[in-house]
Every structure is written in structure tokens, then in C-alpha cells.
Design an enzyme around this catalytic site. Structure first.
Site: not given
Ligand SMILES: Cc1cc2nc3c(=O)[nH]c(=O)nc-3n(C[C@H](O)[C@H](O)[C@H](O)COP(=O)(O)OP(=O)(O)OC[C@H]3O[C@@H](n4cnc5c(N)ncnc54)[C@H](O)[C@@H]3O)c2cc1C
Ligand code: FES
Ligand code: FES
Length: 1369
Positions: A130, A383, A68, A133, A425, A182, A90, A800, A1295
Site C-alpha cells: 500500500c 525499563d 512519520c 509505511c 532532575l 502489508c 508526531c 474499497q 487472502e
Molecule cells: C513508542 C514508545 C515506546 C517506549 N517504550 C519504552 C520501553 O519499552 N521502556 C521504557 O523504559 N520506556 C519506553 N518508552 C519511554 C521513553 O523512554 C520515554 O518516552 C522517553 O525517555 C522520555 O524522554 P523525553 O525526553 O522524551 O521526555 P519528555 O516527554 O520531554 O518528558 C517527560 C516528562 O518528564 C518531564 N521531564 C523531562 N525531563 C525532565 C527533567 N530533567 N526534570 C524534570 N522533569 C523532566 C517532562 O516535563 C514531562 O512531564 C517508550 C516511549 C515511546 C514513545
Molecule cells: S506497504 Fe502497506 S503498510 Fe507497509
Molecule cells: S510513530 Fe509517529 S505516526 Fe506512528
């Protein structure tokens, strides 16, 4: 303060008030009245449902796949600067893009305005299959180019020959967060690398632009040109103008979405909630909803975007340290931290670690504050918090209703009760690094900082099993013969702990100690007591052992090397492989049947890249369309007492729940009418497995349907029911078995008793078990049913097997089959999962559409798809094998218990698949007994190479066992047992074909040379002798795979302008079927020999969607031979046309006195009313069953401290006969191999004790990504020449190559063996030589599995041995 507030208010009053969101998508202006927008709407919801831009695909909805991804551009009017970065649409909220410009893949270029160079190069490098992606890949690549060119110096302009300032290393990372099921990634990376300034085009893979050995400059000229200057014009001028006007939202209190520009405005918004009943969500990047998916479904009264608050976006650097506002994104933080000058590289190391968090498109919007709050409030395995605790970070917090900011150490903050929802925060402070202890500033004092993480994927996009970060101040002790720890801080996280945890007992113990092996041993023993994962955490022993590993790695080198330049670099070999990906392909393109045999670009590849290719869910919803979502059982065997909603309240937008009771009179409760027995659509009174479909909820939108199913409560009752059968053993005990029809029963070969009697050695009753694998097609199951007049139903299905979908729907609705019409244009990945499992999806839509008399569609979400579709058959194998002292097997007797799950599906076909691949070796005599167990688990089905992949693996496991038993090199055992042609005939009968067709021995020998196998084995041995913590293994395996062609119809019609329409029942699932069919049609029509060449004819041909009323008896696309069979059907049809056209041509030539063009021939034929449409059927006889052969050698390196495996190199030679299209076959070979790699190394499709799938998301199910494929990946396609029984002598490729991935597994086993041998040398009685090396390496050999076999306590063993050694001296 009051004065400042007054000024702020005045300034605010001066601004132009607006009441709408304004943004651009692909340059088009969108204005939405804010009061009409539901603030929980995501960008993807909007793009896919309210705009024509469908290139944005939904693959997971949780930030884990990249399908997406769009480019988000933000303009800063003050700096007149545009920031462009990728985001996952998404997770991005629509309201948060106010003022932004969005570019999707079709916005970069398209079929109408011209494709972008990225699209063209993806197509030319054969990097789509396909195609689902591909739009996300295109945008990720484009963003990498754009930003590379922006960040380059103005004195270093990109060359105008189509390259950019991107480096090859950056190109490799450009798609590291995007999943592709794929292609195997190699061609995608090559397409991206083709833009890099430091890449030699010669080093890139097979492509349609330039040939190997061609003059470099000529080759470069042929690459579609990338003009970086055009990219800078993406941000629309109209939006810039609007942004330059000082606007702000009209009274933000009146909308559910607000974006305050100051803390006071935020406070006043929060104060609106007088009585404390208002639910408020503070939003930053909103990426947390990818993990906490329930958050997407919660109803909040108000969303407050905190990213405009100046305090939250600040970046301040001074002597005290670096302060970063909580709304600073992780990407921005990386940039800032990288840019700091410091004496100890703490900040750079923090930045390097942050780069492994999630993927770039998540880091671009995910903020520091969001991450920390997820950890603080919900114990997210972060992390960031671990590494920031180790850096002694502090945080500023502002509580509800207060302007006062309080400061805490991050460690304290994490331990406090969850911060209230409306508290903030504000920022994070990373202090400058100073000596920790007074007076320890001598030159002998060193400050050390290091971070660690172990995760299934090295480059991120995977949560860590454990992460850690350590800081320490150390100095030489007084006598200068050791290193003393003055102070240290040891933080560990994500291992099944509430928050980042400081190992204080270990810290206290270490302070003041001189580092020695004894001290380390004691520290490790204390650490083992401290790092204990919470109950219920997976792999607890492994996670604790990682803590030991990292501590050892940090301090270990100080014990041996003293104080050199730090820890990691000394004493420990680098644990990472930074080598670039490389590849080589040897391919023969043939001209004999041109354009058949040429590696032409896949039909529709550019459309796939631009995202214009239409998949089922891209078809616009018809008027009044409704949407469905499945309700499934969570119980293995229970009576369904009732289905109701929570609090008995029907959720918004729900129109009904369809169950078996809604099946019309005359119809049957049938969800698939497959090859054997049919299966239920819905469970009736009793559910028989967790994951079984019980009902189909229908609502006004997909979002409402998905939300509503989570509010459904099913009341179960188990009284009086037998306990469910959840294992194959129980099934056997209760005789719960499916029958194998006699014609599919396996037949023994030779006399097993005689074979056993001839054996000099026997291994009796040895066991192997194999688990399941999920398809992970990027497009989940989907269908759209549209009621038509007179009780007819038109269904678009991603399947398919349209014919079977058709039959099932007619059976369920109780209508004649001519009332149903099923159309399938293309499928976003099938891998077998859209044969049987697509049927209930389309049938449920058709049933609901019949009941509601409105169109009904569904796009099954990833979780439901993973839970309800089943995947590969797990199995348990018991075998006895007899063999001679040289390793030649004389007899093999196997008993196999296959877990079929609840229904028969294709399970009766499995034994022949397993046996077919297993017989690749000459077992002397062979007997095989398979029991197909019916259990109360979700029904298993065909997954790419069903049965064959397991059979091939079982054969290797047996060979390995024999080799271990005899202590003979396993490669020798393989060689000794390879078939001679005579034994091949004995085992495979007619399928073996003629002796000249048996190319396996030739491939085996060729691989020796191609891969430098013998030479590299020596190098591996040398490496293992000198490397303690990394061991290598190399292994080569053969694969034999039998296929048969099926009856296949086709139709070729020529229209009046000479354009050609081809219909085949075979479905384009990414395997290149359309392309091969087009080539065949062009070749066959070209036989008319008019002046228009076959290559020119190619351009006139279109293969159209499969339509079950237009083409009957379409059967199934699967078994690797649909492309060949469809091509052959088309060849026959074209032959018919040519026959009709020949007299016309001859007459025309006579009349005009010269050669005629195709177009004039066709107009003449039309004038003469020649029938220009030919349908015919290809009916193969037995001779069209044949065997496919391939060999692969893989070399791996295993890190025995973490269990991580790196595939250093894979070489494959595959016999494609005379390939119909070597580019397509190459893609199939690489893609299948990488999917097999996933099965053998990564993918765990696990169930709970009730049989419910629990690895049901991209968070828990890990398919290979670009960082897990072989670093060097070489493929040779052998052109093994002519054969009359095959379609233009071609062979299958879909396959069979998947089986070759077992070479990686075998190589890992070899490496683990080396580790085990080494560990024995550290044991008390040094029993080298008697160590049991006949262990089974489970599948998949994940990091925990490998580490466990290498020894969870290998560090302690080593230290103990060292200490004892020293004492003995
Ligand atoms: C696919 C994927 C993989 C990830 N892998 C990792 C990983 O390997 N290691 C890792 O550490 N993290 C990982 N993350 C987490 C990622 O780092 C966090 O989703 C991201 O940092 C959250 O930030 P945001 O701004 O989107 O938060 P939001 O989604 O906007 O907020 C998160 C929550 O915190 C609250 N909030 C946000 N900011 C504040 C603030 N300043 N004060 C008070 N409340 C607040 C919001 O209300 C909500 O409840 C992953 C996330 C995804 C989607
Ligand atoms: S070409 Fe099918 S998932 Fe990438
Ligand atoms: S990352 Fe958005 S659909 Fe998979």
C-alpha cells in the site's frame, strides 16, 4: 556565583537577538515568528499542514509505528560537525527543531530530481504494497546508511559500487521500529541489506535487478548506485552560516516557548510565575506524549525546553562512575556506556538493555531524565529505572526556586512523592562497580550483573510484561564446593507495580547463603509473595512467573555449575536467536503473454517510497475546509439524554456537532448501504453498543476536533432498558439472531448419522473459541467531502467500495445518485476494513459538508478507528467428530455461534467462508449449523480471509484433537484425511474444477522435499530430547480457499500521443491491482502487433483513480479476485480497441510498406476519427469460481520459561496458476502469511465488560514486526499451468495464504506438548504417557498463553523434582 551570573548575562547581551524559529526542510529555509507559533504544534502537524511535504504519514501519533519518521540533522558550529538521526515527527515539537535541518523521504529524492537509491531499491526488491509505511521506512534505512558510513574508519571507505559500510545485522535492525502491515517485512529487509558490505546479492530475495545465478559483479552493477558522499551535503550551507552567528532568542520571557541556556535563565523564567498560576511544562524529547496522549491536549502557558542546559547534557566519566545529564538521550547514553572500559560489563549490559527500549527513532530524542520522570511522577512501566536501580544509580534533583542540588539514590527518589512540575532532575550517576562487602576482593569473588525483559517483541517497540536487573557479589564458599552470595540487589519493574521494586526479603534471605536448589526454592517462594502485580494488571500470574524465571536463570546455573564465567552463559541455553533473517524464493516468470507473467516492479512503487504518492489525506484542503471527529458511545445499551461539553463551554474552534437530527429532509439516517441490511450512521435516542457512532463534531482543524471530542460529555440513562446482550450465549437465549439468506445457507455433505455410526471412536461436544483481529491498516479511515453546485457532492474516500460509499451518501443526503461523485485513487491498506467501515466516514463528511456548505474532511485517529471499526468475528465452536482407528474421519458435526455485533454487515457471508475452508479435509459426512448472533457490541466485518481463516483453523484444531486422542502423529492424520479428487468434488461441487486442477496432494508432497520436512522432524525430536528449557515444534498444514469472480467493468482510452488511460473500478489497496492491470493492457494492446512491443507499451499506460460517475457498477475490491477481474475487463476493452485499430494498421502498412509504430498508428486513427475509447464489462459465469491451494510447514522454538516463540523457519508452496505477476503474488503470499501470524500469535483485540474495545493503540495492540517474522522464510510459487476458465490461467493470492499461518500455531502446540510431557516426568508419580495432551492452545498464542500451558510453576516443579531425586539417591 554572582560573578559567573554577571558574565553569563553579558555574553547573552552580546548575542544577536532573534525573534523567530529558523530551520530547513529538505533544504528549504523556513522562518516562523515565534510569537505566532503554538508551542504544542508537532513537527508532523507543521509538515503536513503547512508545507508541500506530505511524505510524512500519520499512522498512530504515539511513536509506535514509524510512518512519520524524518531525519533530523543538527550542526555543531564549534566542531563543524553534523549529527543526523531519525525522529518521530508526531512526537517532536516544532519549536524544538530551531536551527535543525529536516529531511523527509521526498527530500532524499523524488520524481522531479531523481529518486534516491533507497527508493529505487525498495521498488526493485518489491518492498512496497500500500506504500503508506514506505516513506518512513526509506528514511529509517537512509539514516542507517548515513550513520554506518560516518562511523566507519576513513581508511575503510565505502565501495563505490553502491554498497555502504552498513552490515547486514545493522540493516536488519534499521527498520525494527517501523510497522508495515502489508509486506511481511522480508523484502524491506532485503532492500536495506542490498547496501550492506557483508551481503552476497545472491542471498537476497527476488528482485528486479539481478537474477539468481547471474555473475555477481554484473549483478552488483545493476543495483542503483548509492553515493555516500552526497549524503554528507544534506545540511544546508545557509543554515550553517546562520548557526555560526552567535544568536539567541530575544527576551525569552515574552514567548510561550523558551530554551534557556543556563540554570539561572531557567530559574528566572520559572520566577515569572509570581502567583503560582502559570502552568509550565518542562520539555526534553517530548516523547512521553506518545504514552500520555492527554498531555498533547493540555494547555500550558509556557513550554521550557531544557535540552540546552549544560548541567543536563553533561557526560562525565571518572573513577567514581559515569554521570549522565538528564537531557542525554537514550541513544547517546547507549553510545557512551558502550564506549567504557570496565572489568564487569555492567555498563555494556545496561546499554544492551536500553537498546530494547522503544525504537531507535524514539530513543534518539527520548531522554534519560524524561523516562525517569515518567516513572517517578506517573508510574510509567519503565525499563530504565529498573536497570538503573540495580546498578545503584543516584540522581541529582534541583527543586523549584533553588539552586541547590540534592542527591538521592534512584530507588529513594522513585519512592518520593511526585516531583513538582517545575523541579528539575539534573543528572544520573552510575557508580563504578566495586566489591559490595569489605574484604571480599579475593580472586574467588565475582561480581555479577544481568538484566532481563520479556515483551511481545524481542527487539523492543513493546513494553515489557516484566523487566528485571540483578547484581550480586558471589564467591566460592570455604569448602569450595558451592557458591555463596555475599550481597545482591534484585530489582523488578513494569509488572504492575508503582515503581521499580527491590525484592528485599529475597535479597536478605540470599545473603550469606550457599546457592543450592533448596535455597533457590525458598528464595522463589519468598519472591512469589513479593512480586505481586497490582489489582487490575493483565496476566498477573504470568508476570509473577517471569520474576521466578529470571531469578532462577540468574542464580540457577550457580547451583549447578559453580562459579564459571557468570550466570546467563552457563547452564542455560541461550534464550535468544541472533541468526540473521534468510529467505529463498522459487518463482516462474512466464513469457507467453508478456509482459503478463513477468515479475515487473509495482506501478508507483518509487512514488510510494519517496512519499509523493497521494492518499486521501494528502489532498490539499480546499479553502474554508472544516474537520470532523467522531463521538462514540461508551455504553452498550443506553438512552442518550444529552450531548454537551464539559463545563458547558464550547471548546475553541468548534463549529458544531452533527447528529441524526441534521439529516436533510428526504434523507435517511444511513451509514452503510451494504450487501444485506443497511446500518445507521448515528445512534438515535438509544445507543446499542459501545463504539457506536453518536455524532460528528466539526471544528476548524483536525487537532481542535480531536481535542474537542474528548471534552464531550454524553449523559446516558438505562432506566427501563433491558440488559445488553454481550455474549453469543445470551444472544441465542434471547433469540437475537440474524438470518442467513437461503442461498448462503450451508449444505450438509453426506449422511452425518451414517458417518457417526461408521466411526470407531468419537469425540463429542468439544469446544473451540476464537477472538477478533483488527485490520491495522496503516492509513486510518479518512474522507474529504466538497460541496459542489446544485446540491452535488464530491467525495474523496479511502475505500474499497466507492460504489457503496456513493449509494450511502446519496441515501443519507436524500439526493439522486447522480448528485454524488466518489473518487478513490489509492488506499493505505484496507484488509476488508475499508469496505463497510469506510462508508459512515465518508457519509458523515458529506452530511457535515451539506450542513455547513463548506468542505469537510476527517482523518480518524487510531484510537477512534480501533474502537469503532470492529474487526474480525469472534466465534465459539462446538463439534463432535467420529473417526476410525487410523485417524480417518467419518463424520463431523459442528455448531457455531458467530458474534456479528450490532448489525448484519457482511455476517451472512461468513458461514460459507468458514465452511469453504473447513472442508479442506475429507470429513466423510459433514453437517454445519451456524447462528449469527446479534449482540450489543460493535458490528464485525470482513477482515482479510473472513471466515476462511477461522474455518481452516477449526479444521486443524479438530485434526489435532483426533491425533491426540489416538496418540498418532498429527501429520499422519492430516495425510489420511486429505481429499482425493472424488471427495473434493463431493464437498466443493463445481468449484472443485477438473481433476488436473486439484494440485494440493502434489503441493503436499513437494513441501516434503522443499522443506526437508521428515528430516527436520527428526532433528526437532533430537533437540527436544536434549533441551530442557526450549522446545521445538514443526507442523505442516494445507489450505483450500474458494473464490469467485464478479461482474467488473473497465474502460481503455488511447490519447492522441499514444498514451493510454485505463479505468477500472478495482482499487489499488496495495495488492498490485494497477500493476497487473497495466501488464494486461500492454499485452492485449500488443496483440495489434505493430513495431512497438508490449513491453514498450507498458510505459505508455496509466491506470487512473476510480471515479463512481465515470465507472458505474464498480462494486467492491475484495475477495482476492479484483485484480484478475479488472485485468480481464481491460483485456476485453483492449480487444475492442485492437479490432478498431486493425484496419487502420493494415492500411497504414500498405501505404508505408513497412511495420508501423504504435504512435503513428494512433495518430492515423485520430485523423480518421476512430473512437479510441472502449468500455466493456467482464461478466463471469459460474466456471470462474475455483479453489486455491497452498501448503506451509513451520518450525518454532518455544522458550518454556518465558513463553516466547521464535518462528525458526517457514516454507510455503502456493499454487498461483499462471501468475499474472509473480513478484506481486510473492508479496501477497508473504504479507498475508505474516498478517495471519499476527492473528494466531500476537494480536489481542480485547473489550471491557461493556463491550468497549480496550486494546486501542500501538501500546496495547501488537502486530508483527521484523523481529517476529520467520527467521528463514522460503516461498515457492507453483505455476500450475493453463486453465481456460481463469483469467489467463491465473489464480488469486491476496487472502488464501493467510490461512497457512496456522502452521505456526500448530507447531507451537507441538512444542508445548513436548514441554508438558517433560513436566510430567518431574511430577511425583511420574505419569508419563497418561498426560492429557489434547489441550486447546488459544488463539492468539501470546507469551502469557504459551507460558501458562507450559506451566507457570515449571521452575518450582523442576527444582522440587531435583531435590527429591537427590534425596532418593
Ligand atoms: C513508542 C514508545 C515506546 C517506549 N517504550 C519504552 C520501553 O519499552 N521502556 C521504557 O523504559 N520506556 C519506553 N518508552 C519511554 C521513553 O523512554 C520515554 O518516552 C522517553 O525517555 C522520555 O524522554 P523525553 O525526553 O522524551 O521526555 P519528555 O516527554 O520531554 O518528558 C517527560 C516528562 O518528564 C518531564 N521531564 C523531562 N525531563 C525532565 C527533567 N530533567 N526534570 C524534570 N522533569 C523532566 C517532562 O516535563 C514531562 O512531564 C517508550 C516511549 C515511546 C514513545
Ligand atoms: S506497504 Fe502497506 S503498510 Fe507497509
Ligand atoms: S510513530 Fe509517529 S505516526 Fe506512528
Amino acid at each position: 556565583m554572582g560573578e559567573k551570573k554577571g558574565i553569563e548575562e553579558k555574553e547573552e547581551a552580546m548575542k544577536i537577538k532573534k525573534t523567530s524559529l529558523v530551520f530547513a526542510v529538505n533544504g528549504e529555509r523556513f522562518e516562523l515568528d515565534l510569537s505566532s507559533v503554538d508551542p504544542s504544534t508537532t513537527l508532523i502537524d507543521f509538515l503536513r499542514n503547512k508545507t508541500p511535504f506530505k511524505s510524512v504519514k500519520l499512522g498512530c501519533g504515539e511513536g509506535g509505528c514509524g510512518a512519520c519518521v524524518v531525519l533530523l540533522s543538527k550542526y555543531d558550529p564549534l566542531l563543524d560537525k553534523v549529527d543526523d538521526f531519525t525522529v518521530s515527527s508526531c512526537l517532536t515539537l516544532l519549536c524544538s527543531i530551531d536551527g535543525c535541518s529536516i529531511t523527509t523521504s521526498e527530500g532524499l529524492g523524488n520524481s522531479r530530481s531523481g529518486f534516491h537509491a533507497v527508493h529505487e531499491r525498495i521498488a526493485g526488491f518489491h518492498a512496497t504494497q500500500c506504500g503508506f509505511c514506505t516513506p518512513g521506512m526509506s528514511v529509517s534505512m537512509f539514516s542507517a546508511l548515513l550513520n554506518a558510513d560516518k562511523s566507519s574508519s576513513p581508511h575503510d571507505p565505502p565501495s563505490n559500487n553502491g554498497s555502504s559500510n552498513l552490515t547486514a545485522a545493522e540493516a536488519e535492525k534499521a527498520v525494527s521500529g517501523n510497522l508495515c502491515r502489508c509486506t511481511g517485512y522480508r523484502p524491506l529487509v532485503d532492500a536495506c541489506k542490498s547496501f550492506a558490505k557483508d551481503v552476497d546479492i545472491e542471498d537476497l530475495g527476488f528482485n528486479s535487478f539481478c537474477k539468481k545465478g547471474e555473475n555477481r559483479d554484473d549483478a552488483l552493477k545493476k543495483l542503483p548506485c548509492y553515493d555516500h558522499t552526497l549524503s554528507s551535503t544534506l545540511f544546508p550551507e545557509f543554515l550553517k552560516k546562520e548557526l555560526k552567528m552567535d544568536t539567541s532568542l530575544d527576551d525569552s520571557r515574552t514567548y510561550r516557548w523558551s530554551s534557556p541556556g543556563s540554570i539561572s535563565e531557567l530559574q528566572s523564567l520559572l520566577q515569572l510565575d509570581d502567583n503560582g498560576t502559570m502552568s509550565v511544562k518542562l520539555v526534553a524529547g517530548n516523547t512521553s506524549t506518545g504514552y500520555y496522549k492527554e498531555e498533547k491536549e493540555k494547555k500550558y502557558d509556557r513550554f521550557i525546553d531544557i535540552r540546552r542546559l549544560p548541567e543536563l547534557t553533561l557526560v562525565r566519566r571518572d573513577e567514581k562512575g559515569v554521570e549522565l545529564g538528564a537531557a542525554v538521550t537514550i541513544s547517546k547514553a547507549i553510545e557512551v556506556l558502550r564506549g567504557q572500559k570496565e572489568s564487569v560489563s555492567v555498563l555494556a549490559k545496561l546499554a544492551a538493555h536500553m537498546e530494547k527500549i522503544a525504537s531507535r527513532f524514539v530513543r534518539n530524542t527520548g531522554t534519560l531524565g524524561g523516562n525517569i520522570m515518567m516513572a517517578q511522577r506517573k508510574q510509567f512501566p519503565s525499563d530504565l529505572t529498573t536497570i538503573l536501580v540495580a546498578a545503584r544509580a543516584t540522581v541529582k534533583i534541583m527543586s523549584v526556586g533553588s539552586n541547590v542540588q540534592e542527591q538521592f539514590t534512584l530507588e529513594e527518589f522513585l519512592q518520593q512523592p511526585p516531583l513538582e512540575a517545575k523541579s528539575l532532575l539534573v543528572s544520573v550517576m552510575i557508580p563504578s562497580w566495586r566489591p559490595l562487602k569489605n574484604g571480599s576482593s579475593s580472586t574467588d569473588t565475582h561480581l555479577l550483573f544481568e538484566t532481563y525483559r520479556a515483551a511481545p517483541r524481542p527487539l523492543g517497540n513493546a513494553l515489557a510484561f516484566l523487566n528485571a536487573a540483578f547484581s550480586a557479589e558471589v564467591s566460592l564458599n570455604q569448602s569450595r564446593d558451592g557458591v555463596v552470595v555475599n550481597d545482591c540487589l534484585l530489582a523488578f519493574g513494569a509488572y504492575g507495580t508503582k515503581h521499580a521494586h527491590r525484592a528485599r526479603k529475597v535479597e536478605d534471605y540470599l545473603v550469606g547463603k550457599v546457592i543450592s536448589d533448596e535455597v533457590l526454592m525458598e528464595a522463589i517462594s519468598l519472591l512469589r509473595d513479593e512480586i505481586v502485580p497490582d489489582k487490575g494488571t493483565s496476566n498477573p500470574g504470568y508476570r509473577s512467573s517471569l520474576a521466578v524465571t529470571f531469578l532462577f536463570e540468574f542464580f540457577g546455573s550457580l547451583a549447578t555449575n559453580g562459579l564459571l564465567n557468570g550466570c546467563k552463559e552457563n547452564g542455560f541455553e541461550s534464550l535468544k536467536h541472533e541468526a540473521m533473517l534468510s529467505s529463498a524464493q522459487q518463482i516462474v516468470e512466464t513469457q507467453e503473454h508478456s509482459p503478463v507473467g513477468k515479475g515487473i516492479v509495482k506501478a508507483g512503487a518509487k512514488l510510494q517510497a519517496s512519499g509523493e504518492a497521494v492518499y486521501v489525506d494528502d489532498i490539499p484542503s480546499p479553502k474554508d475546509c472544516l474537520y470532523g471527529a467522531f463521538i462514540y458511545s461508551t455504553m452498550p445499551l443506553a438512552r442518550i439524554k444529552s450531548i454537551r461539553f464539559k463545563e458547558n463551554r464550547v471548546p475553541e474552534g468548534v463549529l458544531g456537532i452533527i447528529t441524526y437530527k441534521d439529516i436533510p429532509k428526504g434523507g435517511q439516517n444511513v451509514g452503510n448501504k451494504g450487501f444485506f441490511a443497511s446500518d445507521l450512521l448515528f445512534a438515535e435516542e438509544i445507543t446499542h453498543c459501545a463504539g457506536q457512532i453518536i455524532a460528528f463534531l466539526v471544528a476548524e482543524s483536525q487537532k481542535l476536533a480531536d481535542i474537542a471530542v474528548n471534552l464531550v460529555v454524553i449523559d446516558y440513562d438505562t432506566e427501563g432498558l433491558e440488559p445488553p446482550i454481550l455474549s453469543v450465549e445470551e444472544a441465542v437465549e434471547k433469540s437475537s439472531l440474524f438470518e442467513v439468506p437461503p442461498f448462503l445457507k450451508s449444505k450438509p455433505v453426506g449422511d452425518i448419522n451414517k458417518g457417526m455410526a461408521e466411526a470407531e471412536h468419537k469425540i463429542l461436544g468439544s469446544k473451540i473459541s476464537l477472538g477478533s483481529q483488527y485490520f491495522f491498516y496503516m492509513e486510518t479511515q479518512t474522507a474529504l467531502a466538497v460541496p459542489d453546485e446544485d446540491n452535488c457532492m464530491l467525495v474523496y474516500s479511502s475505500t474499497q467500495a466507492p460504489e457503496y460509499v456513493h449509494r450511502t451518501i446519496a441515501g443519507c443526503l436524500g439526493v439522486p445518485e447522480h448528485n454524488v461523485r466518489v473518487i478513490t485513487r489509492r488506499v493505505g491498506g484496507g484488509f476488508g476494513g475499508k469496505v463497510m467501515k469506510a462508508m459512515p466516514v465518508a457519509t458523515a463528511c458529506a452530511l457535515a459538508a451539506t450542513k455547513m456548505q463548506r468542505p469537510v474532511r476527517t482523518y480518524v485517529n487510531r484510537k477512534t478507528d480501533m474502537i469503532t471499526t470492529g474487526g474480525r468475528h469472534p466465534m465459539k465452536i462446538k463439534y463432535s467428530v467420529g473417526f476410525k482407528s487410523n485417524g480417518k474421519v467419518t463424520a463431523l458435526d459442528l455448531e457455531l455461534l458467530l458474534d456479528a455485533g450490532l448489525s448484519e454487515d457482511i455476517s451472512p457471508l461468513m458461514p460459507s467462508g468458514i465452511q469453504g475452508a473447513l472442508m479442506k479435509y475429507d470429513w466423510g459426512a459433514f453437517s454445519f449449523d451456524v447462528k449469527i448472533c446479534k449482540t450489543n457490541t460493535v458490528s464485525r466485518t470482513a477482515v482479510r480471509a473472513p471466515g476462511d481463516v477461522q474455518g481452516s483453523y477449526i479444521a486443524e484444531a479438530i485434526i489435532e484433537k483426533v491425533a491426540s486422542y489416538l496418540s498418532i502423529d498429527v501429520d499422519e492424520i492430516r495425510k489420511v484425511n486429505l481429499h482425493a479428487y472424488e471427495s473434493l468434488k463431493l464437498f466443493y461441487d463445481k468449484k472443485a474444477g477438473e481433476s488436473t486442477e486439484y494440485t494440493l496432494p502434489q503441493l503436499w508432497e513437494k513441501l516434503e522435499e522443499f522443506s526437508g520436512f521428515s528430516q527436520r522432524r527428526k532433528v526437532v525430536d533430537e533437540f527436544n530430547a536434549s533441551s530442557r528449557w526450549r522446545k521445538r515444534g514443526i507442523s505442516r498444514v494445507p489450505a483450500v480457499y474458494g473464490v469467485g469472480l464478479r461482474l467488473t467493468p473497465g474502460r481503455v482510452s488511447v490519447l492522441s500521443d499514444g498514451s493510454v488511460v485505463v479505468e477500472v473500478p478495482g482499487i489499488e489497496i496495495g495488492q498490485g491491482l494497477w500493476t497487473k492491470v497495466k501488464q494486461m493492457a500492454a499485452f492485449s494492446l500488443g496483440l495489434i502487433q505493430c513495431s512497438t512491443t508490449s513491453d514498450e507499451l507498458l510505459e505508455k499506460i496509466r491506470v487512473i483513480q476510480a471515479d463512481t460517475l465515470s465507472m458505474v457498477q464498480g462494486s467492491v475490491t475484495g475477495g482476492s479476485t479484483s485484480s484478475e477481474a479488472s485485468s480481464e475487463a481491460v483485456r476485453i476493452c483492449c480487444g475492442g480497441l485492437v479490432e478498431r485499430l486493425l484496419p487502420v494498421k493494415t492500411a497504414l502498412e500498405e501505404k508505408t510498406g513497412g511495420p508501423v509504430t504504435w504512435d503513428s498508428l494512433i495518430s492515423q486513427a485520430y485523423m480518421q476519427s476512430v473512437n479510441m475509447s472502449v468500455s466493456n464489462t467482464y461478466s463471469p459465469d459460474f466456471g470462474t469460481q475455483y479453489l486455491n491451494y497452498g501448503v506451509a510447514a513451520s518450525e518454532v522454538e518455544v522458550n518454556i520459561l518465558t513463553g516466547e516463540t521464535t518462528v525458526l523457519r517457514t516454507d510455503i508452496i502456493y499454487d498461483c496458476g499462471k501468475s499474472l505477476n509473480p513478484a506481486v503474488d510473492l508479496g501477497q503470499i508473504e504479507g498475508a502469511f505474516v498478517q495471519g501470524l499476527g492473528f494466531f500469535m500476537l494480536e489481542e483485540y480485547l473489550m471491557n465488560s461493556d463491550g468497549l474495545i480496550v486494546t486501542d493503540s500501538t501500546w496495547t495492540y501488537k502486530i508483527p514486526t521484523v523481529d517476529t517474522i520467520p527467521r528463514q522464510f522460503n516461498v515457492e510459487i507453483l505455476n500450475s499451468g493453463h486453465h481456460k476458465n481463469r483469467v489467463l490461467s491465473s489464480k488469486a493470492s491476496g487472502e488464501p495464504p493467510l490461512l497457512l499461518a496456522s502452521s505456526v500455531h500448530c507447531a507451537v502446540r507441538a512444542a508445548v506438548k513436548e514441554a508438558k510431557k517433560q513436566t510430567v516426568t518431574w511430577s511425583d508419580d511420574n505419569q508419563e504417557g497418561v498426560v492429557d495432551l489434547s489441550f486447546e492452545l488459544p488463539v492468539p498464542a501470546t507469551m502469557p498463553v504459551v507460558k501458562e500451558l507450559c506451566g507457570l510453576n515449571v521452575v518450582e516443579k523442576y527444582l522440587d523434582w531435583k531435590i527429591k531425586q537427590r534425596k532418593n539417591i
